[in-house]
Design an enzyme around this catalytic site. Structure first.
Site, mmCIF file in Angstrom:
data_model
loop_
_atom_site.group_PDB
_atom_site.id
_atom_site.type_symbol
_atom_site.label_atom_id
_atom_site.label_comp_id
_atom_site.label_asym_id
_atom_site.label_seq_id
_atom_site.Cartn_x
_atom_site.Cartn_y
_atom_site.Cartn_z
ATOM 1 N N GLN A 88 35.081 43.176 48.080
ATOM 2 C CA GLN A 88 35.538 41.779 47.051
ATOM 3 C C GLN A 88 36.720 41.968 46.792
ATOM 4 O OE1 GLN A 88 32.447 42.759 43.849
ATOM 5 N NE2 GLN A 88 32.356 44.692 45.268
ATOM 6 N N ASP A 91 43.048 41.555 48.049
ATOM 7 C CA ASP A 91 44.077 42.051 48.905
ATOM 8 C C ASP A 91 44.121 42.099 50.326
ATOM 9 O OD1 ASP A 91 42.909 44.991 47.553
ATOM 10 O OD2 ASP A 91 43.786 45.598 49.677
ATOM 11 N N HIS A 106 35.098 37.555 48.166
ATOM 12 C CA HIS A 106 36.605 36.936 47.316
ATOM 13 C C HIS A 106 37.774 36.380 47.066
ATOM 14 C CE1 HIS A 106 33.310 38.713 44.006
ATOM 15 N NE2 HIS A 106 32.758 37.965 45.018
ATOM 16 N N CYS A 136 47.376 17.130 52.746
ATOM 17 C CA CYS A 136 47.739 16.019 51.898
ATOM 18 C C CYS A 136 48.488 15.670 51.097
ATOM 19 C CB CYS A 136 46.673 15.960 51.783
ATOM 20 S SG CYS A 136 46.300 16.718 50.217
ATOM 21 N N THR A 173 33.263 50.178 43.596
ATOM 22 C CA THR A 173 32.630 49.411 42.581
ATOM 23 C C THR A 173 31.880 49.458 42.434
ATOM 24 O OG1 THR A 173 31.880 46.966 43.156
ATOM 25 C CG2 THR A 173 31.181 48.488 44.930
ATOM 26 N N SER A 174 31.493 49.103 40.617
ATOM 27 C CA SER A 174 31.009 49.004 39.868
ATOM 28 C C SER A 174 29.689 48.310 39.976
ATOM 29 C CB SER A 174 31.558 49.237 38.477
ATOM 30 O OG SER A 174 32.415 47.158 38.547
ATOM 31 N N ASN A 198 32.004 56.301 44.806
ATOM 32 C CA ASN A 198 32.569 55.837 44.265
ATOM 33 C C ASN A 198 33.289 57.205 43.423
ATOM 34 O OD1 ASN A 198 32.605 52.978 43.357
ATOM 35 N ND2 ASN A 198 31.916 53.606 41.196
HETATM 36 C C1 LIG Z 1 31.002 39.103 35.479
HETATM 37 C C2 LIG Z 1 29.441 38.941 35.724
HETATM 38 C C3 LIG Z 1 28.550 39.890 34.984
HETATM 39 N N1 LIG Z 1 29.158 38.194 36.213
HETATM 40 C C4 LIG Z 1 28.986 37.788 37.392
HETATM 41 O O1 LIG Z 1 28.468 38.685 37.870
HETATM 42 C C5 LIG Z 1 29.093 35.882 38.046
HETATM 43 C C6 LIG Z 1 27.998 35.097 37.280
HETATM 44 C C7 LIG Z 1 26.845 35.762 37.833
HETATM 45 C C8 LIG Z 1 26.550 35.166 39.180
HETATM 46 N N2 LIG Z 1 25.027 35.666 38.715
HETATM 47 C C9 LIG Z 1 24.616 36.039 38.133
HETATM 48 C C10 LIG Z 1 23.821 37.067 37.843
HETATM 49 C C11 LIG Z 1 22.799 37.976 36.273
HETATM 50 C C12 LIG Z 1 24.589 37.964 35.954
HETATM 51 C C13 LIG Z 1 25.904 37.361 35.555
HETATM 52 C C14 LIG Z 1 25.772 36.464 37.174
HETATM 53 N N3 LIG Z 1 29.106 35.971 39.583
HETATM 54 C C15 LIG Z 1 29.931 34.607 39.422
HETATM 55 O O2 LIG Z 1 30.495 33.779 39.103
HETATM 56 C C16 LIG Z 1 29.894 35.006 41.589
HETATM 57 C C17 LIG Z 1 31.785 34.934 41.906
HETATM 58 C C18 LIG Z 1 31.797 36.143 41.408
HETATM 59 C C19 LIG Z 1 33.698 36.380 42.041
HETATM 60 C C20 LIG Z 1 34.466 36.423 41.271
HETATM 61 N N4 LIG Z 1 35.623 37.116 41.809
HETATM 62 C C21 LIG Z 1 36.765 38.429 41.577
HETATM 63 N N5 LIG Z 1 37.474 38.287 42.058
HETATM 64 C C22 LIG Z 1 37.771 37.388 43.294
HETATM 65 C C23 LIG Z 1 39.477 36.511 41.748
HETATM 66 C C24 LIG Z 1 40.362 37.870 41.367
HETATM 67 O O3 LIG Z 1 40.126 39.253 41.701
HETATM 68 O O4 LIG Z 1 41.138 37.706 40.553
HETATM 69 S S1 LIG Z 1 35.183 39.193 41.088
HETATM 70 C C25 LIG Z 1 36.745 40.643 40.647
HETATM 71 O O5 LIG Z 1 35.878 41.497 39.186
HETATM 72 C C26 LIG Z 1 35.163 42.580 40.633
HETATM 73 C C27 LIG Z 1 35.104 43.477 39.653
HETATM 74 O O6 LIG Z 1 34.358 44.490 39.801
HETATM 75 P P1 LIG Z 1 34.959 46.268 41.177
HETATM 76 O O7 LIG Z 1 35.816 45.385 42.549
HETATM 77 O O8 LIG Z 1 33.870 46.858 41.506
HETATM 78 O O9 LIG Z 1 36.081 46.422 39.947
HETATM 79 P P2 LIG Z 1 35.967 47.104 38.828
HETATM 80 O O10 LIG Z 1 36.742 47.613 38.298
HETATM 81 O O11 LIG Z 1 34.221 46.755 37.965
HETATM 82 O O12 LIG Z 1 35.232 48.730 38.827
HETATM 83 C C28 LIG Z 1 35.761 49.944 39.764
HETATM 84 C C29 LIG Z 1 34.907 50.703 40.568
HETATM 85 O O13 LIG Z 1 35.686 52.044 41.250
HETATM 86 C C30 LIG Z 1 35.072 52.932 40.711
HETATM 87 N N6 LIG Z 1 36.560 53.282 41.232
HETATM 88 C C31 LIG Z 1 38.561 53.233 40.369
HETATM 89 N N7 LIG Z 1 38.842 54.118 41.419
HETATM 90 C C32 LIG Z 1 38.335 55.042 42.109
HETATM 91 C C33 LIG Z 1 38.759 55.188 43.414
HETATM 92 N N8 LIG Z 1 40.155 55.852 43.461
HETATM 93 N N9 LIG Z 1 37.895 55.829 44.554
HETATM 94 C C34 LIG Z 1 36.689 55.931 44.886
HETATM 95 N N10 LIG Z 1 36.286 54.548 43.285
HETATM 96 C C35 LIG Z 1 37.432 54.611 42.385
HETATM 97 C C36 LIG Z 1 35.254 52.898 39.337
HETATM 98 O O14 LIG Z 1 34.818 54.704 39.284
HETATM 99 C C37 LIG Z 1 34.678 51.729 39.039
HETATM 100 O O15 LIG Z 1 33.515 52.275 39.740
HETATM 101 C C38 LIG Z 1 34.998 42.831 42.175
HETATM 102 O O16 LIG Z 1 33.775 42.127 42.521
HETATM 103 C C39 LIG Z 1 36.635 41.944 42.068
HETATM 104 O O17 LIG Z 1 37.112 40.620 43.549
HETATM 105 N N11 LIG Z 1 29.738 33.299 42.071
HETATM 106 C C40 LIG Z 1 28.413 32.931 41.356
HETATM 107 O O18 LIG Z 1 27.570 33.666 41.215
HETATM 108 O O19 LIG Z 1 28.197 31.563 42.025
HETATM 109 C C41 LIG Z 1 27.176 31.431 42.067
HETATM 110 C C42 LIG Z 1 26.251 31.998 42.874
HETATM 111 C C43 LIG Z 1 24.674 33.031 42.418
HETATM 112 C C44 LIG Z 1 23.911 33.572 43.395
HETATM 113 C C45 LIG Z 1 23.903 33.053 44.568
HETATM 114 C C46 LIG Z 1 25.180 32.992 44.666
HETATM 115 C C47 LIG Z 1 26.351 32.708 44.649
#
Ligand SMILES: CC(C)NC(=O)[C@H](Cc1c[nH]c2ccccc12)NC(=O)[C@H](CCCC/N=C(/NCCC(=O)O)S[C@H]1O[C@H](COP(=O)(O)OP(=O)(O)OC[C@H]2O[C@@H](n3cnc4c(N)ncnc43)[C@H](O)[C@@H]2O)[C@@H](O)[C@H]1O)NC(=O)OCc1ccccc1
Length: 225
Positions: A88, A91, A106, A136, A173-174, A198
């Site tokens: 996801q 980078d 993503h 273009c 990932t969360s 995680n």
């Molecule tokens: C907020 C959320 C509820 N909203 C969504 O999910 C939405 C809407 C949605 C769709 N279906 C749903 C169903 C239910 C509810 C909502 C939805 N999804 C969309 O809009 C997606 C598009 C989503 C993509 C958006 N773009 C990103 N990124 C690019 C840009 C950018 O990066 O700026 S998302 C972005 O946020 C997300 C962040 O999550 P994580 O990477 O998990 O990071 P986070 O900080 O949350 O967690 C970090 C974790 O690491 C752990 N950690 C921390 N340090 C360490 C460490 N040192 N070692 C190990 N682990 C560690 C922590 O404990 C923690 O658990 C990643 O996906 C990341 O790419 N598109 C879509 O649905 O299209 C239609 C469709 C529908 C069905 C089927 C196909 C298509």
């Protein structure tokens, strides 16, 4: 035949100094995602969005792969087509660690996309509103990343791998963004074993067959080697 699917998130790159999203002081705490990571936000204020991704690109360039990226690159060389390395993350640290192929569902901050003709090219260091597309000429240049409400990339290829893999591994990932957050259940539905690596338990941690907690740079090499 894909035997193993690995899905990674921001936690994989946290120890390389790239901020995660939801942790305290994370990206979404500092920048409202509606403003910087949606097509509507880009239409409203492209300068704000370019500033956000120009800063993410600078952070990415200044960062270095960590031991977790290196371990996954080693695994990719050993397993070849039996491993599908999905991320996801936008980078390029897995590639810089030597991973031969990474599926960026993503998108990639080091790439640019023309919103008019869909031409893609290596991103300049900084993008600005109105930058013309080299193919273009349209002033529709944007970072080649998937914003909320947009369809992620490579979903067909990922779905095919989830349907045949024996092991699904989620790293750093969360589990709060879909459709990525549903991949473990899709794989399990096809009989795969599921493992979470995680720092803290993710939203679906209890539904994995096994969860190992700790920093990726330690627990990923432990798992790989
Ligand atoms: C907020 C959320 C509820 N909203 C969504 O999910 C939405 C809407 C949605 C769709 N279906 C749903 C169903 C239910 C509810 C909502 C939805 N999804 C969309 O809009 C997606 C598009 C989503 C993509 C958006 N773009 C990103 N990124 C690019 C840009 C950018 O990066 O700026 S998302 C972005 O946020 C997300 C962040 O999550 P994580 O990477 O998990 O990071 P986070 O900080 O949350 O967690 C970090 C974790 O690491 C752990 N950690 C921390 N340090 C360490 C460490 N040192 N070692 C190990 N682990 C560690 C922590 O404990 C923690 O658990 C990643 O996906 C990341 O790419 N598109 C879509 O649905 O299209 C239609 C469709 C529908 C069905 C089927 C196909 C298509």
């Amino acid at each position: 035949m894909t035997r193993i699917v690995v899905l990674s998130g921001a936690g994989l790159s946290a120890e390389s100094g790239l901020g995660t999203f939801r942790d305290a002081g994370g990206l979404w705490a500092r920048y409202p995602l509606e403003d910087v990571a949606t097509p509507q936000g880009f239409a409203r204020d492209p300068a704000l969005v370019h500033d956000f991704y120009n800063a993410r690109r600078e952070n990415c360039i200044a960062a270095a792969p960590n031991a977790a990226h290196a371990a996954l690159a080693r695994l990719a060389h050993v397993l070849g087509p039996e491993l599908l390395l999905v991320t996801q993350n936008i980078d390029d640290l897995l590639e810089r660690a030597g991973a031969p192929e990474v599926v960026h569902m993503h998108g990639e901050v080091m790439r640019a996309l023309c919103g008019a003709c869909e031409h893609r090219w290596d991103a300049p260091r900084a993008m600005h509103p109105g930058d013309p597309c080299p193919a273009c000429g349209a002033a529709a240049t944007r970072p080649d990343v998937v914003w909320f409400g947009e369809y992620p990339y490579h979903l067909d290829r990922i779905a095919a791998a989830l349907a045949e893999c024996a092991l699904f591994v989620s790293i750093g990932t969360s589990g709060s963004v879909y459709p990525a957050a549903g991949f473990f259940a899709e794989a399990a539905g096809h009989g795969a074993r599921t493992l979470e690596l995680n720092l803290d338990p993710s939203e679906n941690s209890g539904r994995f067959d096994e969860a190992r907690l700790g920093p990726a740079a330690r627990i990923v090499p432990d798992w790989v080697d």
